[in-house]
Design an enzyme around this catalytic site. Structure first.
Site, short mmCIF file in Angstrom:
data_model
loop_
_atom_site.label_atom_id
_atom_site.label_comp_id
_atom_site.label_asym_id
_atom_site.label_seq_id
_atom_site.Cartn_x
_atom_site.Cartn_y
_atom_site.Cartn_z
CG ASN A 1 28.45 -45.46 -8.03
OD1 ASN A 1 29.41 -45.41 -7.27
ND2 ASN A 1 27.28 -44.88 -7.78
CE1 TYR B 1 30.21 -51.28 0.69
CE2 TYR B 1 32.42 -51.34 1.61
CZ TYR B 1 31.48 -50.75 0.78
OH TYR B 1 31.81 -49.64 0.04
#
Length: 256
Positions: free
Chosen positions: A94, A160
Site C-alpha cells: 500500500n 503518479y
C-alpha cells in the site's frame, strides 16, 4: 473482538504504509478478522500507533520499519517477518506518495524518479520477496494499491498517473506468472478517499475539497475503511477465483 466474517485466524498478513490512512484501516481490519498483522511504515510513530491500536483491540501485531524507496529495506522487512512468523499468507502493498503537482513539461526528473521508485518499483520489489516466501509455504494472496489514476489520466500529476498505471500492469503480469502456484495477485483502485494524502493534495483549500466531493457521483468521498473492506475480501477465500483484477472503489468516479 467481534465475530469474524473471514477465516484469518492463524494467518500472517503484511501491510506496508500502515501508519495512517488506508494502510492503517486495512491493518486494523485484518486484525479484527483474526490475522496476525505485520505493520510497516517509514513513519515509525504512525506505525507504532497502528500496532498499539491493534493490540488494545485484542489483536496481534508487530511493527517493522521500512523505507520502500530502499530495496534492501524491503528485503529486510520480508526476511524479518519470515524470521518472526515463518510465513506471509497475504500482503497489501500500500505504501505510496503523490509527488509534486506539475504538468509533464514542468515535472522534474527528481520528482519523477522519486514517485516511480516509491509507487512502482517498490511494488515489484515487495512482490519479488513476498512471492518467493509464499512459494515456500504453498501459496498466498497479494493486493497492490493502485488508484483510479491507474485507469484514467489526471492532468498535473504525470508521475503518479504513470506509476499507478504501472502497478495495474505489474499486478496482471504477476497474476499470470504465479496462477499455477496458488498465489493470487490483485489490485485495488481507490477513488478520492479521506486520507492525509488528500489533505496534502488540496492544501487545506475547502473549495478544492468540495470540488472533489462534487466530482464523485455518490455525493461524498470515500472512507479508508471502505477500501480496507475490499482488500480483506480480495485476500480471502471468498475471492478464491479472482486474480489479475483491478477492483475499483471510487463512488462512481470513472463511470462518468
Amino acid at each position: 473482538m467481534p465475530g469474524l466474517a473471514y477465516n484469518y485466524s492463524g494467518k500472517v498478513v503484511l501491510v506496508t504504509g500502515s501508519g495512517s490512512g488506508i494502510g492503517r484501516a486495512t491493518a486494523l481490519a485484518f486484525a479484527q478478522e483474526g490475522a496476525w498483522v505485520a505493520v510497516s511504515d517509514l513513519n515509525e510513530e504512525g506505525g507504532l500507533q497502528t500496532m498499539e491500536m491493534i493490540l488494545k483491540n485484542g489483536g496481534e501485531a508487530t511493527f517493522f520499519p521500512c523505507d520502500v524507496s530502499n530495496p534492501r529495506s524491503i528485503q529486510n522487512l520480508v526476511e524479518h517477518v519470515e524470521k518472526r512468523m515463518g510465513k506471509i499468507d497475504s500482503a497489501f502493498n500500500n505504501a505510496g506518495i503523490e509527488g509534486e503537482q506539475a504538468l509533464i513539461t514542468e515535472c522534474s526528473e527528481e520528482n519523477w524518479e522519486k514517485v516511480i521508485n516509491v509507487n512502482l518499483r517498490s511494488i515489484w520489489l515487495c512482490m519479488k520477496y513476498e512471492i518467493s516466501l509464499m512459494n515456500k509455504n504453498g501459496g498466498g494472496s497479494i493486493v497492490n494499491c493502485a488508484s483510479i489514476a491507474g485507469l484514467v489520466g489526471f492532468p498535473g500529476i504525470p508521475a503518479y498517473v504513470a506509476s499507478k498505471h504501472g502497478v495495474i500492469g505489474l499486478t496482471k503480469n504477476a497474476a499470470l506468472e504465479y496462477a499455477q502456484n496458488n498465489i493470487r495477485v490483485n489490485a485495488v483502485c481507490p477513488g478520492v478517499i479521506q486520507t492525509p494524502m488528500i489533505d496534502r493534495f488540496t492544501r487545506g483549500d475547502n473549495a478544492a475539497f468540495e470540488q472533489l466531493v462534487k466530482s464523485t457521483p455518490i455525493g461524498r468521498i470515500g472512507k479508508p475503511e471502505e477500501i480496507a473492506a475490499a482488500v480483506v475480501w480480495l485476500c480471502s477465500e471468498y475471492a478464491s477465483f479472482v486474480t489479475g483484477h483491478a477492483l475499483v472503489a471510487d463512488g462512481g468516479w470513472i463511470s462518468q
